[in-house]
Design a protein around this motif. Structure first.
Motif, PDB file in Angstrom:
ATOM      1  N   GLY A   1      21.777 -50.986 -19.040  1.00 41.95           N
ATOM      2  CA  GLY A   1      22.286 -49.919 -18.177  1.00 41.95           C
ATOM      3  C   GLY A   1      21.851 -48.558 -18.669  1.00 41.95           C
ATOM      4  N   CYS A   2      22.183 -47.544 -17.873  1.00 38.34           N
ATOM      5  CA  CYS A   2      21.859 -46.158 -18.209  1.00 38.34           C
ATOM      6  C   CYS A   2      23.140 -45.330 -18.250  1.00 38.34           C
ATOM      7  CB  CYS A   2      20.927 -45.538 -17.169  1.00 38.34           C
ATOM      8  SG  CYS A   2      19.241 -46.153 -17.199  1.00 38.34           S
ATOM      9  N   LYS A   3      23.088 -44.271 -19.016  1.00 33.50           N
ATOM     10  CA  LYS A   3      24.181 -43.304 -19.090  1.00 33.50           C
ATOM     11  C   LYS A   3      23.575 -41.934 -18.830  1.00 33.50           C
ATOM     12  CE  LYS A   3      28.259 -41.657 -20.470  1.00 33.50           C
ATOM     13  NZ  LYS A   3      28.859 -41.072 -19.292  1.00 33.50           N
ATOM     14  N   VAL A   4      24.016 -41.271 -17.765  1.00 39.93           N
ATOM     15  CA  VAL A   4      23.546 -39.914 -17.495  1.00 39.93           C
ATOM     16  C   VAL A   4      24.106 -39.017 -18.587  1.00 39.93           C
ATOM     17  CG1 VAL A   4      23.662 -37.954 -15.920  1.00 39.93           C
ATOM     18  CG2 VAL A   4      23.362 -40.262 -15.006  1.00 39.93           C
ATOM     19  N   THR A   5      23.216 -38.300 -19.265  1.00 44.61           N
ATOM     20  CA  THR A   5      23.657 -37.404 -20.336  1.00 44.61           C
ATOM     21  C   THR A   5      23.758 -35.962 -19.861  1.00 44.61           C
ATOM     22  OG1 THR A   5      21.384 -37.192 -21.138  1.00 44.61           O
ATOM     23  CG2 THR A   5      22.775 -38.862 -22.191  1.00 44.61           C
ATOM     24  N   ALA A   6      22.983 -35.613 -18.823  1.00 42.18           N
ATOM     25  CA  ALA A   6      23.041 -34.232 -18.330  1.00 42.18           C
ATOM     26  C   ALA A   6      22.410 -34.111 -16.951  1.00 42.18           C
ATOM     27  CB  ALA A   6      22.314 -33.299 -19.296  1.00 42.18           C
ATOM     28  N   PHE A   7      22.937 -33.170 -16.201  1.00 43.40           N
ATOM     29  CA  PHE A   7      22.286 -32.655 -15.007  1.00 43.40           C
ATOM     30  C   PHE A   7      21.938 -31.220 -15.376  1.00 43.40           C
ATOM     31  CE2 PHE A   7      25.160 -35.858 -13.099  1.00 43.40           C
ATOM     32  CZ  PHE A   7      24.208 -36.620 -12.427  1.00 43.40           C
ATOM     33  N   ARG A   8      20.731 -30.776 -15.069  1.00 40.65           N
ATOM     34  CA  ARG A   8      20.333 -29.424 -15.441  1.00 40.65           C
ATOM     35  C   ARG A   8      19.731 -28.694 -14.246  1.00 40.65           C
ATOM     36  NH1 ARG A   8      15.321 -31.044 -16.046  1.00 40.65           N
ATOM     37  NH2 ARG A   8      15.138 -33.166 -16.767  1.00 40.65           N
ATOM     38  N   SER A   9      19.864 -27.390 -14.275  1.00 39.13           N
ATOM     39  CA  SER A   9      19.347 -26.549 -13.208  1.00 39.13           C
ATOM     40  C   SER A   9      17.825 -26.532 -13.245  1.00 39.13           C
ATOM     41  CB  SER A   9      19.888 -25.129 -13.376  1.00 39.13           C
ATOM     42  OG  SER A   9      19.372 -24.307 -12.357  1.00 39.13           O
ATOM     43  N   GLY A  10      17.235 -26.633 -12.075  1.00 39.65           N
ATOM     44  CA  GLY A  10      15.788 -26.551 -11.971  1.00 39.65           C
ATOM     45  C   GLY A  10      15.343 -25.115 -11.797  1.00 39.65           C
ATOM     46  N   ARG A  11      14.107 -24.937 -11.356  1.00 37.64           N
ATOM     47  CA  ARG A  11      13.542 -23.588 -11.158  1.00 37.64           C
ATOM     48  C   ARG A  11      14.386 -22.758 -10.201  1.00 37.64           C
ATOM     49  NH1 ARG A  11       9.503 -26.979 -10.732  1.00 37.64           N
ATOM     50  NH2 ARG A  11       9.415 -26.760  -8.466  1.00 37.64           N
ATOM     51  N   ASP A  12      14.933 -23.402  -9.197  1.00 37.08           N
ATOM     52  CA  ASP A  12      15.881 -22.701  -8.316  1.00 37.08           C
ATOM     53  C   ASP A  12      17.088 -23.615  -8.128  1.00 37.08           C
ATOM     54  OD1 ASP A  12      15.550 -24.421  -5.937  1.00 37.08           O
ATOM     55  OD2 ASP A  12      13.558 -23.528  -5.806  1.00 37.08           O
ATOM     56  N   ARG A  13      18.116 -23.119  -7.510  1.00 32.48           N
ATOM     57  CA  ARG A  13      19.388 -23.851  -7.438  1.00 32.48           C
ATOM     58  C   ARG A  13      19.337 -25.110  -6.572  1.00 32.48           C
ATOM     59  NH1 ARG A  13      23.106 -22.397 -11.031  1.00 32.48           N
ATOM     60  NH2 ARG A  13      24.873 -22.278  -9.659  1.00 32.48           N
ATOM     61  N   ASP A  14      18.272 -25.290  -5.796  1.00 30.76           N
ATOM     62  CA  ASP A  14      18.170 -26.491  -4.966  1.00 30.76           C
ATOM     63  C   ASP A  14      17.619 -27.684  -5.747  1.00 30.76           C
ATOM     64  OD1 ASP A  14      19.159 -25.185  -2.753  1.00 30.76           O
ATOM     65  OD2 ASP A  14      17.178 -24.598  -2.040  1.00 30.76           O
ATOM     66  N   ILE A  15      17.186 -27.444  -6.959  1.00 34.57           N
ATOM     67  CA  ILE A  15      16.552 -28.493  -7.770  1.00 34.57           C
ATOM     68  C   ILE A  15      17.452 -28.829  -8.954  1.00 34.57           C
ATOM     69  CG2 ILE A  15      14.564 -29.011  -9.243  1.00 34.57           C
ATOM     70  CD1 ILE A  15      12.878 -27.246  -7.423  1.00 34.57           C
ATOM     71  N   THR A  16      17.644 -30.136  -9.190  1.00 30.45           N
ATOM     72  CA  THR A  16      18.484 -30.582 -10.306  1.00 30.45           C
ATOM     73  C   THR A  16      17.729 -31.608 -11.131  1.00 30.45           C
ATOM     74  OG1 THR A  16      20.515 -30.196  -9.046  1.00 30.45           O
ATOM     75  CG2 THR A  16      20.674 -31.698 -10.927  1.00 30.45           C
ATOM     76  N   GLY A  17      17.670 -31.368 -12.425  1.00 29.59           N
ATOM     77  CA  GLY A  17      17.082 -32.337 -13.350  1.00 29.59           C
ATOM     78  C   GLY A  17      18.137 -33.336 -13.772  1.00 29.59           C
TER      79      GLY A  17
END
Length: 123
Positions: free
Chosen positions: A58-74
């Motif tokens: 399985g996987c564990k999400v460790t982070a969501f991060r802001s991309g170049r603009d607010r519409d993009i999420t890493g």
């Protein structure tokens, strides 16, 4: 026989149609938890169909991060698999290519759009 060791690898990708909000940066928030569940819903079946499928834990999400603009999420995740002699050796390039194919050339993950060159698999 020896029991399989658990090994980890990182999985990173960028979603171009998921707006980043401050609560996505907080693992205890409802938004983080609900988005995390959606990621598992899409990512787990892909990894189960990949070459590491039988060993995939399985996987564990460790982070969501802001991309170049607010519409993009890493998205950053740590994924686990069982490693032993009877299972094929983890091949990060092979897993990358399989995930790339299953996401339509790193462009689609379910109803999400992916940034084409954002997929990263590190064993």
């Amino acid at each position: 026989p020896l029991s399989p060791a658990v090994r980890n690898f990182t999985l990173n990708f960028t979603i171009t149609n998921l707006q980043f909000t401050a609560d996505l940066a907080m693992p205890s928030s409802k938004k983080f938890k609900s988005t995390e569940k959606v990621m598992y819903h899409y990512v787990d079946p892909l990894l189960q169909k990949s070459s590491i499928g039988p060993a995939y834990i399985g996987c564990k999400v460790t982070a969501f991060r802001s991309g170049r603009d607010r519409d993009i999420t890493g998205v950053d995740a740590v994924c686990s698999y069982k490693s032993n002699v009877s299972l094929a050796k983890f091949d990060r390039e092979k897993v990358y290519h399989e995930l790339s194919t299953m996401t339509n050339g790193v462009t689609k993950l379910g109803h999400y759009s992916l940034e084409k060159n954002s997929l990263y698999v590190n064993g």
